[in-house]
Scaffold this active site. Structure first.
Site, PDB file in Angstrom:
ATOM      1  N   HIS A  86     -12.955   2.570   4.830  1.00  0.00           N
ATOM      2  CA  HIS A  86     -13.707   3.796   5.138  1.00  0.00           C
ATOM      3  C   HIS A  86     -14.625   4.191   3.977  1.00  0.00           C
ATOM      4  O   HIS A  86     -14.406   3.825   2.823  1.00  0.00           O
ATOM      5  CB  HIS A  86     -12.720   4.938   5.424  1.00  0.00           C
ATOM      6  N   ARG A 135     -10.881   9.493   8.502  1.00  0.00           N
ATOM      7  CA  ARG A 135     -11.892   8.860   7.644  1.00  0.00           C
ATOM      8  C   ARG A 135     -12.222   7.447   8.116  1.00  0.00           C
ATOM      9  O   ARG A 135     -13.373   7.006   8.010  1.00  0.00           O
ATOM     10  CB  ARG A 135     -11.478   8.897   6.165  1.00  0.00           C
ATOM     11  N   GLU A 189      -3.535   4.101   5.708  1.00  0.00           N
ATOM     12  CA  GLU A 189      -3.372   3.883   4.262  1.00  0.00           C
ATOM     13  C   GLU A 189      -1.882   3.851   3.940  1.00  0.00           C
ATOM     14  O   GLU A 189      -1.071   4.441   4.682  1.00  0.00           O
ATOM     15  CB  GLU A 189      -4.075   5.027   3.506  1.00  0.00           C
ATOM     16  N   HIS A 259      -8.197   1.030   5.475  1.00  0.00           N
ATOM     17  CA  HIS A 259      -8.039   1.663   4.161  1.00  0.00           C
ATOM     18  C   HIS A 259      -7.848   0.638   3.050  1.00  0.00           C
ATOM     19  O   HIS A 259      -7.502  -0.518   3.317  1.00  0.00           O
ATOM     20  CB  HIS A 259      -6.822   2.582   4.212  1.00  0.00           C
ATOM     21  N   ASN A 261      -5.498   0.001   0.956  1.00  0.00           N
ATOM     22  CA  ASN A 261      -4.262  -0.787   0.843  1.00  0.00           C
ATOM     23  C   ASN A 261      -3.843  -1.475   2.131  1.00  0.00           C
ATOM     24  O   ASN A 261      -3.305  -2.585   2.087  1.00  0.00           O
ATOM     25  CB  ASN A 261      -3.145   0.084   0.258  1.00  0.00           C
TER      26      ASN A 261
END
Ligand SMILES: O=C(O)[C@H](O)COP(=O)(O)O
Length: 331
Positions: A86, A135, A189, A259, A261
């Site tokens: 994002h 996001r 995330e 995200h 991670n």
């Protein structure tokens, strides 16, 4: 906060920087040929290189159930897989640990998502996966607004029978002009535990730079009460294998907006990075990365630099044809 996680020595060598291509090799840029392969210069250090200008063919990823199941990759198909982190969020801007807190994009993040969309505007997309966080969803939507095919991305609501029923589309033609957007919490995330909402710099000042780096980048050390990358991978990679690979096998072109991670864990899987190598993997906000899925293998193509970059289309016949078709339709 229970800062009980033990201190481990971490390499201070950063192999992946957050340059304009999202993944960029700093220490052995010249000699590297691919992500996921060891660099000549770095071999003794056990480090991995990244280069965006050349491709790498990674070993076939285990297909779901394969070889036990009947899922066989279509030999002729070449599917595009776009991964995009994002754009900048309001908490990225404030340097706060965000994790699963649902924070929207900043104006800069909106711009990044639009820019990402321009970079991939000639690449086919049949289905979009996003996390359940706004996001990632904003990024996917804004990016798709730039696509030359002008299909409408539509969020699929299957959370209840009613939600499913009430969001039905009754025109086959309209359906054809739509792209399903599937949201999945598994792509969220990593849950940052008791770090969520804390300032990253202040946390480093309090617990030490090394400890915080370990929480942020190590594979198996979770932040207090949060998820390690390994735990995040357990859900994100499982989702990727169970839901997304079958789409690619079926010849669908897929975009994933997620995200830092959750995507690190997926890239670790695709590029077969070790738990040491993944420490150095950094992803920039809003930079798309392209893989081609062909005959059961993922071929890393780096980040499309822009719609005019000829190289992006030179490597697969299907993508080149798709672009030609778009050129014909839109002129
Ligand atoms: O959740 C967050 O704070 C960021 O999106 C990712 O943070 P990281 O760079 O600390 O992993």
């Amino acid at each position: 906060m229970a800062a009980s996680t033990s201190l481990h020595a971490l390499s201070s060598i950063k192999l992946w920087s957050t340059g304009s291509f999202g993944l960029e090799k700093r220490t052995c840029h010249v000699n590297c040929v691919s992500v996921g392969r060891r660099c000549t210069n770095a071999r003794n250090l056990g480090l991995v290189c990244a280069s965006n200008s050349q491709s790498s063919v990674v070993e076939p990823v285990q297909l779901p159930g394969s070889p036990k199941s009947s899922t066989t990759p279509k030999k002729s198909s070449e599917s595009a897989l776009i991964l995009i982190r994002h754009g900048e969020s309001l908490w990225n801007e404030k340097n706060l640990f965000t994790g699963c807190v649902d924070v929207p994009l900043t104006p800069k993040g909106v711009e990044e998502a639009i820019e990402a969309g321009k970079r991939i505007c000639n690449i086919p997309v049949d289905v979009i996966y996003t996390s359940s966080l706004i996001r990632a969803q904003m990024t996917a939507m804004l990016a798709m607004m730039q696509h030359r095919r002008k299909k409408v991305p539509i969020i699929v609501h299957n959370e209840s029978e009613r939600a499913h029923k009430w969001s039905q589309i009754y025109s086959e033609e309209t359906k054809k002009q739509s792209i399903p957007v599937i949201t999945a919490w598994q792509l969220n995330e990593r849950m940052y535990g008791e770090l969520q909402g804390l300032n990253k710099q202040e946390t480093a000042d309090r617990f030490g730079k090394e400890q915080v780096h370990e929480w942020r980048r190590s594979y198996d050390i979770p932040p207090p009460d949060g998820e390690s990358l390994e735990m995040c991978a357990e859900r994100a990679v499982a989702y990727f294998k169970d839901h997304i690979i079958p789409q690619l096998v079926a010849g669908k072109h897929v975009m994933i907006a997620a995200h830092g991670n959750s995507l690190r864990s997926i890239i670790m899987h695709l590029d077969k990075l070790t738990s040491q190598e993944v420490i150095s993997l950094e992803l920039s906000t809003g930079i798309p990365m392209l893989y081609i899925f062909k005959e059961g293998k993922f071929i890393r193509r780096g980040s499309p630099a822009g719609p005019s970059e000829a190289g992006v289309y030179a490597y697969t016949k299907n993508l080149a044809q798709y672009r030609q078709k778009l050129d014909g339709m839109i002129q």
